[in-house]
Scaffold this motif. Sequence first.
Motif, PDB file in Angstrom:
ATOM      1  N   ALA A 134       0.730  -1.150  -0.055  1.00 35.35           N
ATOM      2  CA  ALA A 134      -0.074  -0.035  -0.071  1.00 35.35           C
ATOM      3  C   ALA A 134       0.844   1.313   0.008  1.00 35.35           C
ATOM      4  N   PHE A 135       0.254   2.348  -0.527  1.00 28.67           N
ATOM      5  CA  PHE A 135       0.967   3.641  -0.443  1.00 28.67           C
ATOM      6  C   PHE A 135       0.838   4.147   0.868  1.00 28.67           C
ATOM      7  N   ARG A 136       1.863   5.068   1.252  1.00 26.76           N
ATOM      8  CA  ARG A 136       1.969   5.612   2.646  1.00 26.76           C
ATOM      9  C   ARG A 136       1.797   7.146   2.448  1.00 26.76           C
TER      10      ARG A 136
ATOM     11  N   ILE B 260      13.622  10.060  -5.116  1.00 23.76           N
ATOM     12  CA  ILE B 260      12.430  10.118  -4.372  1.00 23.76           C
ATOM     13  C   ILE B 260      11.276  10.995  -4.877  1.00 23.76           C
ATOM     14  N   LYS B 261      10.394  10.094  -5.634  1.00 23.61           N
ATOM     15  CA  LYS B 261       9.112  10.721  -6.191  1.00 23.61           C
ATOM     16  C   LYS B 261       7.879  10.295  -5.762  1.00 23.61           C
ATOM     17  N   PRO B 262       7.433  10.839  -4.702  1.00 26.82           N
ATOM     18  CA  PRO B 262       6.010  10.433  -4.245  1.00 26.82           C
ATOM     19  C   PRO B 262       4.937  10.831  -5.148  1.00 26.82           C
ATOM     20  N   MET B 263       3.851   9.985  -5.154  1.00 25.82           N
ATOM     21  CA  MET B 263       2.577  10.639  -5.979  1.00 25.82           C
ATOM     22  C   MET B 263       2.219  11.679  -5.367  1.00 25.82           C
ATOM     23  N   LYS B 264       1.581  12.681  -6.073  1.00 25.92           N
ATOM     24  CA  LYS B 264       1.074  13.796  -5.257  1.00 25.92           C
ATOM     25  C   LYS B 264      -0.313  14.041  -5.962  1.00 25.92           C
TER      26      LYS B 264
ATOM     27  N   ARG C 216       5.214   5.412  -2.512  1.00 24.44           N
ATOM     28  CA  ARG C 216       5.186   3.885  -3.070  1.00 24.44           C
ATOM     29  C   ARG C 216       6.198   3.252  -2.075  1.00 24.44           C
ATOM     30  N   PRO C 217       5.944   1.922  -2.028  1.00 24.13           N
ATOM     31  CA  PRO C 217       6.745   1.072  -1.126  1.00 24.13           C
ATOM     32  C   PRO C 217       8.407   1.286  -1.499  1.00 24.13           C
ATOM     33  N   GLN C 218       8.676   1.281  -2.661  1.00 22.64           N
ATOM     34  CA  GLN C 218      10.102   1.386  -3.031  1.00 22.64           C
ATOM     35  C   GLN C 218      10.597   2.888  -2.900  1.00 22.64           C
ATOM     36  N   ASP C 219       9.904   3.731  -2.707  1.00 21.04           N
ATOM     37  CA  ASP C 219      10.195   5.222  -2.206  1.00 21.04           C
ATOM     38  C   ASP C 219      10.521   4.875  -0.801  1.00 21.04           C
TER      39      ASP C 219
ATOM     40  N   HIS D 276      18.787   0.392  -6.088  1.00 22.22           N
ATOM     41  CA  HIS D 276      19.007  -0.861  -5.581  1.00 22.22           C
ATOM     42  C   HIS D 276      19.867  -0.982  -4.421  1.00 22.22           C
ATOM     43  N   PHE D 277      20.926  -0.359  -4.604  1.00 25.31           N
ATOM     44  CA  PHE D 277      22.112  -0.518  -3.797  1.00 25.31           C
ATOM     45  C   PHE D 277      21.565   0.188  -2.460  1.00 25.31           C
TER      46      PHE D 277
END
Length: 180
Positions: free
Chosen positions: A7-9, A35-39, A48-51, A82-83
């Motif tokens: 889920a998005f946070r 870092i690009k959160p959805m606005k 997003r979880p990857q953020d 990924h690092f």
Amino acid sequence: MDKSPDAFRTISEVAEDLDLPQHVLRFWETRFNQIKPMKRGGGRRYYRPQDVELIKGIRHMLYDQGYTIKGVQKLLRENGNHFLVAIGNGDMAAVEAISQRRQADAVPLTPGAQPRGADDEMLVGQPKLKPSRRFFGLGKSDEEGPVQPDTSKLSRDNRALLQEALFDLLECKRLLDQVR
């Protein structure tokens, strides 16, 4: 009710999970374009979880390892997202695999197999000094270390660190002036 791991946070959830103030997350968005959160409407951020995983890695490098923002930016540029995600998760096997893959990619080709660019440049030899993390000369020889109080010169490394700190302070001032 707990959210699904996919889920998005919201910014408040990320800030609470990672023990960071929300303004730090907003500031990091200006420094790390990865870092690009959805606005959504009204500017509300959804991570997003990857953020979140990337922010966790950035937080670890800045707060736990003592890297500067520019140092982490360089790590991201050289090693990819990924690092830092692997570092943030504590997955040392993945960190080692990424490092080994990067070293294998850096192995020089034979002169006949080297790709030629428009400038026809060729890299020759190895760097003279191994790259090292530095913080006001720690771990360096005396002539490269911190400047003694009785001298009137700054080493190149100390000057660069002070310029970076000044840049960060000016950016903080700019952001505070916008709020006022």
